[in-house]
Write an enzyme that holds these catalytic residues in place. Structure first.
Site, PDB file in Angstrom:
ATOM      1  N   GLU A  49       0.975  -1.113  -0.056  1.00 31.08           N
ATOM      2  CA  GLU A  49       0.000   0.016  -0.060  1.00 31.08           C
ATOM      3  C   GLU A  49       0.873   1.279  -0.169  1.00 31.08           C
ATOM      4  O   GLU A  49       0.613   2.402  -0.682  1.00 31.08           O
ATOM      5  CB  GLU A  49      -0.819  -0.117   0.956  1.00 31.08           C
ATOM      6  CG  GLU A  49      -2.109  -1.089   1.111  1.00 31.08           C
ATOM      7  CD  GLU A  49      -2.873  -0.997  -0.151  1.00 31.08           C
ATOM      8  OE1 GLU A  49      -3.169  -0.023  -0.560  1.00 31.08           O
ATOM      9  OE2 GLU A  49      -2.916  -2.029  -0.875  1.00 31.08           O
ATOM     10  N   TRP A  95       2.044   1.718  -3.403  1.00 30.92           N
ATOM     11  CA  TRP A  95       0.914   2.423  -4.239  1.00 30.92           C
ATOM     12  C   TRP A  95       0.779   4.172  -4.025  1.00 30.92           C
ATOM     13  O   TRP A  95       0.886   4.766  -5.098  1.00 30.92           O
ATOM     14  CB  TRP A  95      -0.607   2.035  -3.798  1.00 30.92           C
ATOM     15  CG  TRP A  95      -1.227   0.859  -4.353  1.00 30.92           C
ATOM     16  CD1 TRP A  95      -1.158  -0.430  -4.012  1.00 30.92           C
ATOM     17  CD2 TRP A  95      -1.595   0.812  -5.691  1.00 30.92           C
ATOM     18  NE1 TRP A  95      -1.907  -1.334  -4.786  1.00 30.92           N
ATOM     19  CE2 TRP A  95      -2.245  -0.574  -6.065  1.00 30.92           C
ATOM     20  CE3 TRP A  95      -1.882   1.814  -6.800  1.00 30.92           C
ATOM     21  CZ2 TRP A  95      -2.747  -0.950  -7.108  1.00 30.92           C
ATOM     22  CZ3 TRP A  95      -2.498   1.338  -7.984  1.00 30.92           C
ATOM     23  CH2 TRP A  95      -3.003  -0.068  -8.129  1.00 30.92           C
ATOM     24  N   TRP A 124     -20.128  11.475 -19.680  1.00 28.12           N
ATOM     25  CA  TRP A 124     -20.842  11.086 -18.095  1.00 28.12           C
ATOM     26  C   TRP A 124     -22.023  11.941 -18.139  1.00 28.12           C
ATOM     27  O   TRP A 124     -22.317  12.760 -18.855  1.00 28.12           O
ATOM     28  CB  TRP A 124     -19.743  11.825 -17.084  1.00 28.12           C
ATOM     29  CG  TRP A 124     -18.494  11.180 -17.019  1.00 28.12           C
ATOM     30  CD1 TRP A 124     -17.274  11.746 -17.737  1.00 28.12           C
ATOM     31  CD2 TRP A 124     -17.898   9.750 -16.694  1.00 28.12           C
ATOM     32  NE1 TRP A 124     -16.237  11.043 -17.654  1.00 28.12           N
ATOM     33  CE2 TRP A 124     -16.742   9.564 -17.001  1.00 28.12           C
ATOM     34  CE3 TRP A 124     -18.686   8.616 -15.942  1.00 28.12           C
ATOM     35  CZ2 TRP A 124     -16.049   8.438 -16.354  1.00 28.12           C
ATOM     36  CZ3 TRP A 124     -18.134   7.618 -15.873  1.00 28.12           C
ATOM     37  CH2 TRP A 124     -16.744   7.449 -16.078  1.00 28.12           C
ATOM     38  N   ASN A 143     -10.372   2.645   2.971  1.00 25.33           N
ATOM     39  CA  ASN A 143     -10.157   2.606   1.602  1.00 25.33           C
ATOM     40  C   ASN A 143     -11.202   1.672   1.001  1.00 25.33           C
ATOM     41  O   ASN A 143     -11.668   2.091  -0.037  1.00 25.33           O
ATOM     42  CB  ASN A 143      -8.851   1.921   1.593  1.00 25.33           C
ATOM     43  CG  ASN A 143      -8.240   1.715   0.147  1.00 25.33           C
ATOM     44  OD1 ASN A 143      -8.296   2.598  -0.452  1.00 25.33           O
ATOM     45  ND2 ASN A 143      -8.149   0.511  -0.310  1.00 25.33           N
ATOM     46  N   TRP A 178     -16.055  11.234 -12.492  1.00 26.17           N
ATOM     47  CA  TRP A 178     -15.308  11.034 -11.468  1.00 26.17           C
ATOM     48  C   TRP A 178     -14.288  12.492 -10.940  1.00 26.17           C
ATOM     49  O   TRP A 178     -14.452  12.571  -9.765  1.00 26.17           O
ATOM     50  CB  TRP A 178     -14.061  10.167 -12.009  1.00 26.17           C
ATOM     51  CG  TRP A 178     -13.173  10.591 -13.112  1.00 26.17           C
ATOM     52  CD1 TRP A 178     -13.336  10.542 -14.360  1.00 26.17           C
ATOM     53  CD2 TRP A 178     -11.994  11.244 -13.035  1.00 26.17           C
ATOM     54  NE1 TRP A 178     -12.375  11.014 -15.058  1.00 26.17           N
ATOM     55  CE2 TRP A 178     -11.622  11.582 -14.411  1.00 26.17           C
ATOM     56  CE3 TRP A 178     -11.183  12.032 -12.002  1.00 26.17           C
ATOM     57  CZ2 TRP A 178     -10.134  12.366 -14.620  1.00 26.17           C
ATOM     58  CZ3 TRP A 178     -10.044  12.610 -12.208  1.00 26.17           C
ATOM     59  CH2 TRP A 178      -9.496  12.864 -13.454  1.00 26.17           C
ATOM     60  N   TRP A 211      -9.452   8.071  -7.710  1.00 27.44           N
ATOM     61  CA  TRP A 211     -10.832   8.364  -8.230  1.00 27.44           C
ATOM     62  C   TRP A 211     -10.374   7.724  -9.819  1.00 27.44           C
ATOM     63  O   TRP A 211     -11.508   7.078 -10.693  1.00 27.44           O
ATOM     64  CB  TRP A 211     -11.106   9.636  -8.378  1.00 27.44           C
ATOM     65  CG  TRP A 211     -11.988   9.893  -7.126  1.00 27.44           C
ATOM     66  CD1 TRP A 211     -11.401  10.553  -6.051  1.00 27.44           C
ATOM     67  CD2 TRP A 211     -13.365   9.644  -7.042  1.00 27.44           C
ATOM     68  NE1 TRP A 211     -12.610  10.563  -5.062  1.00 27.44           N
ATOM     69  CE2 TRP A 211     -13.515  10.036  -5.789  1.00 27.44           C
ATOM     70  CE3 TRP A 211     -14.341   9.353  -8.121  1.00 27.44           C
ATOM     71  CZ2 TRP A 211     -15.044  10.136  -5.205  1.00 27.44           C
ATOM     72  CZ3 TRP A 211     -15.428   9.084  -7.419  1.00 27.44           C
ATOM     73  CH2 TRP A 211     -15.853   9.625  -6.074  1.00 27.44           C
TER      74      TRP A 211
HETATM   75  C1  LIG Z   1     -11.439   7.335  -4.646  1.00 28.22           C
HETATM   76  C2  LIG Z   1     -10.209   7.120  -3.318  1.00 28.22           C
HETATM   77  C3  LIG Z   1      -9.623   8.348  -3.021  1.00 28.22           C
HETATM   78  C4  LIG Z   1      -8.489   8.515  -2.215  1.00 28.22           C
HETATM   79  N1  LIG Z   1      -8.135   9.485  -1.885  1.00 28.22           N
HETATM   80  C5  LIG Z   1      -7.128   9.573  -1.061  1.00 28.22           C
HETATM   81  C6  LIG Z   1      -6.447  10.909  -0.582  1.00 28.22           C
HETATM   82  O1  LIG Z   1      -6.928  11.812  -0.627  1.00 28.22           O
HETATM   83  N2  LIG Z   1      -5.470  10.726   0.246  1.00 28.22           N
HETATM   84  C7  LIG Z   1      -4.737   9.629   0.899  1.00 28.22           C
HETATM   85  O2  LIG Z   1      -3.880   9.598   1.431  1.00 28.22           O
HETATM   86  N3  LIG Z   1      -5.260   8.372   0.163  1.00 28.22           N
HETATM   87  C8  LIG Z   1      -6.286   8.487  -0.571  1.00 28.22           C
HETATM   88  N4  LIG Z   1      -6.937   7.237  -0.939  1.00 28.22           N
HETATM   89  C9  LIG Z   1      -6.132   5.978  -0.623  1.00 28.22           C
HETATM   90  C10 LIG Z   1      -6.522   5.156   0.621  1.00 28.22           C
HETATM   91  O3  LIG Z   1      -8.012   5.023   0.569  1.00 28.22           O
HETATM   92  C11 LIG Z   1      -6.155   5.893   2.110  1.00 28.22           C
HETATM   93  O4  LIG Z   1      -4.799   6.074   1.860  1.00 28.22           O
HETATM   94  C12 LIG Z   1      -6.413   4.994   2.856  1.00 28.22           C
HETATM   95  O5  LIG Z   1      -7.590   4.679   3.156  1.00 28.22           O
HETATM   96  C13 LIG Z   1      -6.011   5.668   4.486  1.00 28.22           C
HETATM   97  O6  LIG Z   1      -6.076   4.689   5.562  1.00 28.22           O
HETATM   98  P1  LIG Z   1      -5.155   4.274   6.288  1.00 28.22           P
HETATM   99  O7  LIG Z   1      -4.089   5.638   6.844  1.00 28.22           O
HETATM  100  O8  LIG Z   1      -5.479   3.511   7.485  1.00 28.22           O
HETATM  101  O9  LIG Z   1      -4.178   3.361   5.360  1.00 28.22           O
HETATM  102  P2  LIG Z   1      -3.209   1.975   5.414  1.00 28.22           P
HETATM  103  O10 LIG Z   1      -4.185   1.048   4.838  1.00 28.22           O
HETATM  104  O11 LIG Z   1      -2.794   1.703   6.704  1.00 28.22           O
HETATM  105  O12 LIG Z   1      -2.005   2.223   4.504  1.00 28.22           O
HETATM  106  C14 LIG Z   1      -0.877   2.910   4.915  1.00 28.22           C
HETATM  107  C15 LIG Z   1      -0.669   4.288   3.974  1.00 28.22           C
HETATM  108  O13 LIG Z   1      -0.589   3.833   2.684  1.00 28.22           O
HETATM  109  C16 LIG Z   1      -1.025   4.956   2.070  1.00 28.22           C
HETATM  110  N5  LIG Z   1      -1.967   4.278   0.935  1.00 28.22           N
HETATM  111  C17 LIG Z   1      -2.941   3.285   1.284  1.00 28.22           C
HETATM  112  N6  LIG Z   1      -3.411   2.692   0.331  1.00 28.22           N
HETATM  113  C18 LIG Z   1      -3.280   3.656  -0.620  1.00 28.22           C
HETATM  114  C19 LIG Z   1      -3.768   3.871  -1.924  1.00 28.22           C
HETATM  115  N7  LIG Z   1      -4.641   2.952  -2.618  1.00 28.22           N
HETATM  116  N8  LIG Z   1      -3.141   4.860  -2.649  1.00 28.22           N
HETATM  117  C20 LIG Z   1      -2.533   5.582  -2.396  1.00 28.22           C
HETATM  118  N9  LIG Z   1      -1.904   5.605  -0.964  1.00 28.22           N
HETATM  119  C21 LIG Z   1      -2.317   4.531  -0.286  1.00 28.22           C
HETATM  120  C22 LIG Z   1      -1.868   6.072   2.635  1.00 28.22           C
HETATM  121  O14 LIG Z   1      -0.716   7.141   2.855  1.00 28.22           O
HETATM  122  C23 LIG Z   1      -2.065   5.330   4.024  1.00 28.22           C
HETATM  123  O15 LIG Z   1      -2.027   5.934   5.040  1.00 28.22           O
HETATM  124  C24 LIG Z   1      -7.918   7.196  -1.848  1.00 28.22           C
HETATM  125  C25 LIG Z   1      -8.388   6.114  -2.403  1.00 28.22           C
HETATM  126  C26 LIG Z   1      -9.564   5.869  -3.359  1.00 28.22           C
HETATM  127  C27 LIG Z   1     -10.096   4.680  -3.781  1.00 28.22           C
END
Ligand SMILES: Cc1cc2nc3c(=O)[nH]c(=O)nc-3n(C[C@H](O)[C@H](O)[C@H](O)COP(=O)(O)OP(=O)(O)OC[C@H]3O[C@@H](n4cnc5c(N)ncnc54)[C@H](O)[C@@H]3O)c2cc1C
Length: 465
Positions: free
Chosen positions: A273, A276, A305, A340, A358, A381
């Protein structure tokens, strides 16, 4: 002669290469930060995130003052005015060296270029550092020196580099002299209380360590269930740069004894993650049109859209009649954060069930999220809308009912955010309409605003066309 550190999305003392390098110089050191309300408004900065930033900046100001480093905070409307104010400050304070961690995002890069040009003329040396990612954007490339367009090969190349080169975490700077006073600042920007999220590096680093010690191992099994606190909830802190991805690697290595380089190893899913996150940051730099909200796949700009204000508002307010979507959207509105799995579900729903562009969802998320971050938000998105850097075809369309059944089977999360469904029995919680009609005809919870199978067919037709 003195040095200046310019803080931006890196509100921390630890693992801050610009601050650390400046602190090694044997001359007076100051710090600066710019509040840019009109720019923030243009970028849809959420008031709850602004509040978190203000709190953390005040904490950082006090910690810098304790080290004898004064922090000056300026308010300028937008990035256009900023270089001149910065230059004036440098000239007034006899600054000859400016230390900055690089930013990403097209507007930020233009701002930084203007600063560099002005400093060149004024003979102020600017030193730039790469601190956002483990490997600087533009340095993880394919064999033909191009940016990867899909995640898995990027992730493989990134891991290979990590294995070969390791990573560095910079120490906190030493004290620079007598402690100074810090007078708290207030941002001239709308704010919403963010106090549910404690600030301060010590607190956040402790939270990171606890997560790595107690949860990183089970993350792979737990991370998809919104009623379980199975993820780190560190995203607001990573977005503001209160902690870094390198510190996450270090904490994971401490907890597990080594980094999980192999798929299947304990902690690998969490590391993936973090990759990512890196991928989306690298993409934003390699493809500047993403900062301007253009589709990653140009042919998907032709998707027609369908704008419908009533449906969009129902989505924002959590009144679509699909419980998992509504619970997620109400959680976002009330807390500024969303799990997420739920982000994926609601983004798929907006684009593939309501057929709304989107970009409307991306914008609404930025306006609400405490962790709103251009690269991850845009990437998420576009992934959900099938316009982005994703190997999966456009016909991946989430069914909101089965997603709810899989990831919130007993409706625990749903009932937390939709009190009007509190009495609905478990077996009806994902499709409550019939039960409500019979047992609670006065219950105002809406009927589904669209029929998923019809919507799915329309989405396929829109893409095929
Ligand atoms: C439509 C959509 C919009 C999103 N918008 C954002 C946003 O504005 N800011 C944001 O930080 N994340 C965003 N995410 C990614 C992800 O949903 C969040 O980072 C995550 O939910 C944060 O929760 P956590 O800190 O418990 O993550 P954990 O699951 O603990 O992951 C650790 C860290 O990894 C990063 N991370 C995890 N998953 C992703 C991912 N898919 N993409 C990019 N980074 C990731 C984050 O920095 C996160 O804090 C988005 C995902 C989607 C599907």
């Amino acid at each position: 002669m003195s040095s200046l550190v310019w803080f931006r999305d890196d509100l921390r003392l630890h693992d801050h290469p610009a601050l650390y390098a400046a602190s090694l110089r044997n001359e007076p050191l100051q710090a600066i930060y710019f509040v840019t309300p009109r720019q923030w408004e243009k970028h849809d900065l959420a008031p709850i995130k602004a509040d978190l930033m203000e709190r953390q900046l005040n904490q950082l100001g006090a910690e810098l003052a304790a080290l004898g480093i004064p922090l000056t905070v300026f308010t300028v409307d937008d990035y256009q005015l900023l270089p001149k104010v910065l230059l004036n400050f440098c000239q007034q304070q006899s600054i000859t060296q400016l230390f900055v961690n690089r930013d990403i995002g097209e507007y930020e890069l233009q701002r930084d270029l203007a600063v560099q040009q002005q400093c060149d003329v004024a003979k102020i040396q600017v030193q730039w550092f790469d601190a956002r990612c483990v490997f600087a954007p533009g340095t993880v490339l394919t064999g033909s020196k191009e940016m990867f367009k899909v995640f898995t090969p990027f992730s493989n190349a990134w891991l290979k580099r990590l294995m070969a080169e390791g990573y560095q975490v910079w120490p906190k700077p030493m004290s620079r002299g007598e402690a100074l006073n810090w007078l708290p600042v207030q941002f001239a920007y709308p704010k919403v209380d963010s106090s549910a999220w404690p600030i301060g590096e010590d607190h956040v680093l402790a939270r990171l360590r606890d997560f790595c010690a107690e949860k990183v191992d089970a993350y792979g099994e737990q991370r998809d269930f919104p009623a379980t606190a199975g993820t780190s909830q560190l995203s607001p802190y990573l977005a503001l740069g209160i902690i870094t991805v390198r510190q996450c690697l270090a904490a994971m290595q401490d907890a597990l004894g080594q980094l999980p380089f192999e798929r299947g190893a304990a902690g690998f899913v969490w590391l993936n993650e973090l990759i990512w996150r890196e991928f989306y940051q690298h993409l934003l730099v390699a493809f500047p049109h993403l900062s301007k909200h253009k589709a990653f796949k140009p042919d998907t700009e032709h998707v027609r859209w369908l704008w419908d204000e009533t449906r969009f508002n129902a989505w924002c307010e959590g009144k679509t009649g699909y419980p998992i979507v509504d619970a997620a959207m109400r959680c976002l509105k009330q807390t500024g954060w969303m799990h997420n799995r739920l982000r994926m579900i609601v983004a798929s729903f907006l684009t593939k069930d309501l057929h709304i562009d989107w970009r409307h969802g991306e914008r609404y998320f930025m306006q609400q999220l405490i962790d709103g971050e251009l690269a991850a938000n845009n990437g998420g998105w576009q992934w959900a809308a099938s316009t982005g850097a994703d190997a999966a075809p456009y016909f991946r369309i989430f069914n909101p009912t089965t997603q709810g059944q899989r990831f919130d089977e007993k409706g625990i999360f749903i009932k937390q955010w939709l009190p009007e469904l509190a009495a609905v029995p478990e077996k009806h919680i994902h499709t409550p309409r019939n039960w409500l009609t019979v047992f609670q005809p006065q219950n105002g919870y809406p009927a589904p605003i669209v029929d998923h199978s019809e919507s799915r067919a329309i989405a396929l037709a829109l893409f095929q066309r």
